[in-house]
Write an enzyme that holds these catalytic residues in place. Structure first.
Site, PDB file in Angstrom:
ATOM      1  N   PRO A   2     -21.333  -0.542 -24.882  1.00 19.08           N
ATOM      2  CA  PRO A   2     -20.047  -1.134 -24.592  1.00 19.08           C
ATOM      3  C   PRO A   2     -18.971  -0.148 -24.170  1.00 19.08           C
ATOM      4  O   PRO A   2     -18.683   0.827 -24.844  1.00 19.08           O
ATOM      5  CB  PRO A   2     -19.663  -1.761 -25.925  1.00 19.08           C
ATOM      6  N   GLU A   3     -18.349  -0.454 -23.061  1.00 21.04           N
ATOM      7  CA  GLU A   3     -17.119   0.214 -22.655  1.00 21.04           C
ATOM      8  C   GLU A   3     -16.021  -0.853 -22.697  1.00 21.04           C
ATOM      9  O   GLU A   3     -16.273  -1.967 -23.155  1.00 21.04           O
ATOM     10  CB  GLU A   3     -17.288   0.823 -21.256  1.00 21.04           C
ATOM     11  N   HIS A  92     -32.278  -4.475 -37.337  1.00 25.62           N
ATOM     12  CA  HIS A  92     -31.090  -3.722 -36.911  1.00 25.62           C
ATOM     13  C   HIS A  92     -29.761  -4.357 -37.288  1.00 25.62           C
ATOM     14  O   HIS A  92     -28.727  -3.891 -36.848  1.00 25.62           O
ATOM     15  CB  HIS A  92     -31.115  -3.440 -35.398  1.00 25.62           C
ATOM     16  N   ARG A 111     -29.287   1.680 -32.753  1.00 25.76           N
ATOM     17  CA  ARG A 111     -29.320   3.135 -32.926  1.00 25.76           C
ATOM     18  C   ARG A 111     -28.477   3.664 -34.082  1.00 25.76           C
ATOM     19  O   ARG A 111     -28.410   4.882 -34.274  1.00 25.76           O
ATOM     20  CB  ARG A 111     -28.926   3.806 -31.600  1.00 25.76           C
ATOM     21  N   ARG A 150      -3.311  19.214 -17.578  1.00 24.17           N
ATOM     22  CA  ARG A 150      -4.544  19.749 -18.150  1.00 24.17           C
ATOM     23  C   ARG A 150      -5.289  20.513 -17.087  1.00 24.17           C
ATOM     24  O   ARG A 150      -4.992  20.396 -15.900  1.00 24.17           O
ATOM     25  CB  ARG A 150      -5.457  18.620 -18.649  1.00 24.17           C
TER      26      ARG A 150
END
Length: 268
Positions: A2-3, A92, A111, A150
């Site tokens: 997910p983003e 899971h 995971r 930066r």
DNA sequence: CACGAGACCTGTTCGC
DNA sequence: TGCGAACAGGTCTCGT
């Protein structure tokens, strides 16, 4: 998985199903999922609270409860489902909340990278995040100035959640391709014109991702179809949609990165 | 401050 | 067919 667009899609699906519900029971199946509080204090604290609001900050799912906040970060493989009672525990499953409407909210995470925080001080977790790229605060001028202040390569900087919140590997590659900027370009050399292009590109790929309910890759399928519209990500060897040059894969900061060597060529 | 490497995990796909 | 390596949407920590 997910983003920002995938998390936004999950939040929008969750909201109508859980806002207003009281939490009747809590089961933590993989203890490391919970950063805070320790052990049995979690269930004691969360049971009885009601879900007041569901929102997103960067890639965090934010549940505002009666007295605390429950923050969930899905990391690589996390997902949240609402199921009808009775539920049987699936492989899971890491965290299960039973709700007063006979539904159950399940956090499933193959995971085990995903994390949750139950806290009265959400800013302690979210406070370091950079601006929301879809908010008013995110302007072309801000981006140009922030890039120049930066001295970093563009891609790792865009992935840095303290710089901007919500971009991940897919949407960063997509935005850089759309803006015709090289992932290794130095941030302090980006001109105002290029910063404007990048700003537009970031907005555009995130908005399209949300419109398409996110991307679904591999075995994680949530109904989104943005993966069918990728310009660069995962398209190694396939033609660039702008010029036909084969997309190349390279490694940038340990992350696989996809570029058109012709369109994104301000580097060499 | 910027960057690379390694860690944290499980599962799938690739190459020999 | 088998088996190890490489790879996966993220982030943290440590060393240079």
């Amino acid at each position: 998985m997910p983003e920002l667009p995938e998390v936004e899609t999950i939040v929008r699906g969750l909201r109508p199903q859980i806002v207003g519900q009281a939490i009747r029971n809590a089961e933590l199946l993989w203890p490391r999922t919970l950063v805070t509080p320790e052990g049995d204090k979690f269930a004691r604290t969360i049971i009885g609270q009601r879900v007041r609001e569901v929102s997103r900050r960067g890639k965090f799912v934010v549940l505002r409860l009666s007295v605390s906040h429950l923050l969930i970060h899905l990391r690589m493989s996390g997902d949240i489902f609402i199921k009808d009672k009775p539920v049987q525990i699936e492989k899971h499953d890491r965290l299960i909340l039973s709700l007063s409407n006979d539904k159950v909210m399940v956090f499933n995470d193959t995971r085990k990278f995903g994390r949750a925080w139950l806290t009265k001080d959400p800013e302690a977790v979210l406070g370091g995040l950079g601006p929301e790229p879809l908010s008013e605060a995110f302007t072309p001028e801000w981006l140009g100035q922030a890039l120049r202040s930066r001295k970093r390569r563009l891609k790792p900087l865009l992935l840095d959640q303290t710089f901007i919140a919500g971009l991940g590997n897919i949407y960063t590659d997509e935005a850089l391709h759309l803006a015709r900027l090289h992932p290794l370009a130095a941030s302090d050399t980006v001109t105002p014109e290029q910063a404007g292009r990048l700003w537009r590109a970031i907005r555009q790929v995130l908005e399209e991702g949300i419109r398409r309910n996110g991307a679904s890759i591999d075995w994680v399928y949530r109904g989104g179809d943005f993966q069918n519209y990728f310009r660069a990500y995962g398209r190694t060897g396939q033609p660039c949609p702008e010029c036909g040059t084969p997309i190349e894969r390279m490694l940038v900061g340990q992350r696989s990165t996809h570029i058109c060597p012709f369109c994104q060529n301000e580097e060499l």
